[in-house]
Design a protein around this motif. Structure first.
Motif, short mmCIF file in Angstrom:
data_model
loop_
_atom_site.label_atom_id
_atom_site.label_comp_id
_atom_site.label_asym_id
_atom_site.label_seq_id
_atom_site.Cartn_x
_atom_site.Cartn_y
_atom_site.Cartn_z
N UNK A 286 16.43 25.60 41.17
CA UNK A 286 17.42 25.21 41.70
C UNK A 286 17.99 23.66 40.88
N UNK A 287 16.96 22.72 41.02
CA UNK A 287 17.13 21.13 40.65
C UNK A 287 17.38 20.92 38.96
N UNK A 288 17.48 21.82 38.92
CA UNK A 288 17.50 22.12 36.59
C UNK A 288 18.11 23.04 36.42
N UNK A 289 19.77 22.72 37.13
CA UNK A 289 20.61 22.91 36.20
C UNK A 289 21.23 23.09 34.70
N UNK A 290 20.35 22.63 34.17
CA UNK A 290 21.26 23.44 32.68
C UNK A 290 20.01 23.83 32.20
N UNK A 291 19.08 23.84 32.62
CA UNK A 291 17.80 24.99 31.52
C UNK A 291 17.78 26.35 32.14
N UNK A 292 16.72 25.83 33.27
CA UNK A 292 16.05 26.31 34.02
C UNK A 292 16.76 27.68 35.09
N UNK A 293 17.62 27.45 35.83
CA UNK A 293 18.39 27.44 36.97
C UNK A 293 19.19 28.78 36.78
N UNK A 294 20.00 28.79 34.75
CA UNK A 294 20.24 30.05 34.81
C UNK A 294 19.38 30.80 34.14
N UNK A 345 25.37 23.91 44.96
CA UNK A 345 25.19 24.44 43.40
C UNK A 345 25.96 25.67 42.91
N UNK A 346 26.47 25.25 42.07
CA UNK A 346 28.20 26.01 42.03
C UNK A 346 27.61 27.60 41.31
N UNK A 347 28.97 28.22 42.41
CA UNK A 347 28.42 29.57 42.56
C UNK A 347 27.75 30.13 43.79
N UNK A 348 26.96 29.62 44.28
CA UNK A 348 26.23 29.80 45.35
C UNK A 348 26.56 28.79 46.89
N UNK A 349 27.30 28.06 46.44
CA UNK A 349 27.24 27.24 47.74
C UNK A 349 27.65 27.93 49.14
N UNK A 350 28.67 28.55 48.82
CA UNK A 350 28.73 29.16 50.24
C UNK A 350 28.26 29.75 50.72
N UNK A 351 27.59 30.08 50.06
CA UNK A 351 26.47 31.41 50.89
C UNK A 351 25.87 30.48 51.97
#
Length: 542
Positions: A286-294, A345-351
């Motif tokens: 989750x911490x690597x939003x640019x490469x790993x998270x996607x 985290x964008x798109x998932x924070x609401x959960x």
């Protein structure tokens, strides 16, 4: 378990030069390493140890032919090579002694509840017994030598110089062969532990990543049922996802059945170390939003990661409130950090932010009386609450009525002296709560309660304001302070000023007096203390 990159025993590190052959033999005997006659002859002749060309298996790697080792190390290079040789996989053609290791490999299985303290990556000598065995089998000399050699290499791999020399002498090939051929959970754990310590060195991590067969074999270890093995593989995968070639590791993990297996492990284990390490793996994703998270996060979300984290947090909170167990604190902290990261985290924070149970657990942890041992988790809960209030600002009005929550938030400031971002998050929550406090509408007892709290914590408030000022000065050039963060602290201080000023104005009114004369002295703040705090706040309110 000891700390993650614990060094070799002092007895191995005391030498400041390469010992001669007699010293080397004595050194090895002192450390419980057997020296056979063939090795003694090789050392006496000044030759490098190499496998026998006629009898040794052809797939075993040979040590480099050079007799002069161009490395700076306090350990005799020949000793390291001899340790690697003792880890060579079992070959039944080499006699009964090696066959004994094969039997150990097939029988040395741990019970599911085996745990190691603190979750560190330093080796632990195994007793060779299974708690389920009524008559424990004594380990053979070959088994003891293998385990002792592996544990020494595990420690030595924490040193960059030793680690590089080990890799130059084919330790990765030997470890891969063991992972492929051995059924022993102890051998697998030691192999993964050595690789994990090697992976702490960036150049060696590249070599590990470039070996496709080794990478694939490491990933396959998530299907082990042994807790210590799973702890080591999670640690190793986390290092891979944090390294320069994190995309390669992410792609190696991206299949649904691998991610489902990792989620299943976290959901079903009671081992706090394994919970900490596996949730740490999610955190690295989750911490690597640019490469790993996607690559990995969408699948994890679809497989139920948010619900799993909430359930884990609920479980650990239950353990914390019923019976404090220090061994579980790292697991709680790891879970909270993962939940906090997911909350922004964008798109998932609401959960996370819309989950009332998460809000309640965060507040419960902030208000817990004894904070010292779990201060990191309490601060993370405050940061999580700040993130939630950003998405749900209306919640602040309800929380502003919780006097104990406000008091507990102020108690957390001393624990954020080294964490600029956490302190800003605390100011944000305090500002949102105080901004909804209507001092003019307070009952006299309630007003006194607020002023007493501020005066009681005046020294801490002053120290925190000074630290914030210093942080601003040191970070101004880097433009790391946003207007929102600066305004949060300013808003909070102005709210405190308003409450103190209002108290000064009405303190002599008859309605402020208490009916209980016994409590009057301790319930009324000292005017000099109030004025001192007011002067301090006015100085930092602009």
């Amino acid at each position: 378990m000891a700390e993650d990159r614990e060094m070799a025993p002092e007895s191995l590190l005391e030498a400041s030069h390469t010992p001669n052959s007699l010293q080397w033999q004595q050194h090895r005997h002192e450390n419980g390493v057997e020296v056979d006659e063939a090795e003694e002859e090789h050392v006496d002749e000044g030759l490098q140890l190499q496998p026998d060309d006629d009898n040794g298996p052809t797939h075993h790697p040979y040590a480099p032919p050079d007799e002069i080792f161009d490395i700076t190390t306090t350990i005799d290079p020949r000793y390291i090579i001899s340790l690697i040789r003792k880890l060579l996989p079992v070959d039944e053609r080499q006699g009964d002694d090696l066959q004994g290791l094969a039997e150990w490999s097939s029988s040395n299985q741990r019970p599911d509840n085996d745990q190691r303290a603190n979750g560190a990556s330093s080796p632990k000598i195994d007793s060779g017994t299974d708690d389920n065995d009524t008559e424990p089998r004594e380990k053979t000399a070959r088994e003891k030598a293998w385990e002792e050699s592996g544990c020494v290499l595990w420690d030595l791999a924490a040193s960059k110089e030793h680690a590089e020399f080990m890799v130059q002498n084919f330790v990765l090939e030997v470890l891969l062969a063991n992972l492929v051929t051995s059924d022993s959970v102890r051998i697998t754990e030691i192999d993964l532990g050595i690789i994990g310590n090697l992976a702490c060195h960036e150049a060696l991590m590249d070599q590990i990543t470039s070996n496709n067969k080794l990478l694939e074999t490491i990933v396959d270890q998530v299907f082990s049922d042994d807790a210590p093995c799973l702890c080591e593989v999670c640690r190793l995968l986390t290092l891979g996802l944090q390294g320069c070639q994190r995309v390669v590791w992410a792609r190696a993990l991206q299949s649904d059945h691998i991610l489902s297996r990792i989620l299943w492990i976290v959901e079903n284990t009671l081992n706090p170390v394994l919970i900490e390490k596996s949730v740490g793996l999610f955190l690295a994703i989750m911490e690597n939003q640019e490469e790993v998270a996607p690559i990995l996060l969408p699948t994890l979300m679809n497989l139920g990661l948010p619900d799993l984290l909430v359930n884990l947090l609920s479980f650990e909170m239950g353990k914390l409130t019923s019976d404090r167990i220090p061994e579980r604190y790292p697991a709680l902290d790891s879970i909270l950090r993962a939940v906090e990261v997911l909350s922004v985290t964008d798109d998932y924070s609401e959960r996370i932010c819309s989950n009332k149970e998460v809000v309640q657990m965060a507040i419960e942890l902030i208000k817990i009386p004894e904070k010292t041992e779990i201060s990191s988790s309490c601060v993370t809960s405050a940061v999580l609450l700040a993130n939630i209030l950003t998405d749900a600002p209306d919640l602040a009005f309800k929380l502003s009525e919780d006097f104990l929550l406000l008091q507990s938030l102020l108690d957390l400031f001393p624990f954020t002296s080294d964490d600029f971002e956490a302190r800003n998050a605390l100011w944000s929550v305090v500002a949102r709560l105080l901004a909804r406090v209507q001092e003019a509408e307070m009952r006299p007892s309630r007003l006194n309660q607020f002023v007493l709290m501020f005066v009681d914590k005046s020294d801490m408030i002053e120290d925190t304001l000074l630290e914030s000022k210093q942080d601003e000065s040191s970070n101004c050039d880097a433009h790391t302070i946003s207007e929102a963060k600066f305004d949060s602290r300013t808003v909070a201080i102005k709210c405190i000023v308003k409450i103190l000023v209002h108290w000064n104005r009405v303190k002599d009114e008859e309605s402020v007096a208490y009916d209980d004369a016994d409590n009057l002295e301790k319930s009324c703040p000292d005017e000099r203390d109030v004025q001192k705090l007011l002067d301090c706040c006015l100085k930092h309110a602009s």
